[in-house]
Design a protein around this motif. Sequence first.
Motif: not given
Length: 165
Positions: A1-6, A12-15, A157-162
Amino acid sequence: MAKVLVLNASYEPLNITSWRRAIVLLLKGKAVEVEHNGKLIYSDFPLPTVIRLRHYVRVPYKEIPLTRRNILHRDSHCCQYCGYLGDELTLDHVIPRSRGGGDTWENLVTACVRCNVKKGNRTPDESKMPLLKNPRKPYSSLYFEITKHLKTGMHQEWQKYVIGA
């Protein structure tokens, strides 16, 4: 199922969490949506892919286990001597165990069977087989998990937060 970056309040990435848990955080007002993929849960309620907490949360450092699977992931399932990409990969000790080399992030690399046998009981310098990149311990367990998702092509879309991914 879909995962969400918190993300923490500081971005900053948390979870990484499930989309259901992310929706609960949004509905309770504990988080705000930062990114979505265009899919809708209800009309006018998009499915989030990145959310940010409203309040900063302190997180203790979490050690990444030294496992074969994690070494293979760190090295992108690629021989660190010749660049071979395939299924028949082994782990090689940069400094052989017989010479005092231990099982550490900095001493283990992925190697194809051919290169592992060719290198034998020698160092990369002695065998004239330089490493493609020096082995090192990954930054954090979350960074490690996020890069797994990025390598699959999902959640770009997570790329820019890491940083460094």
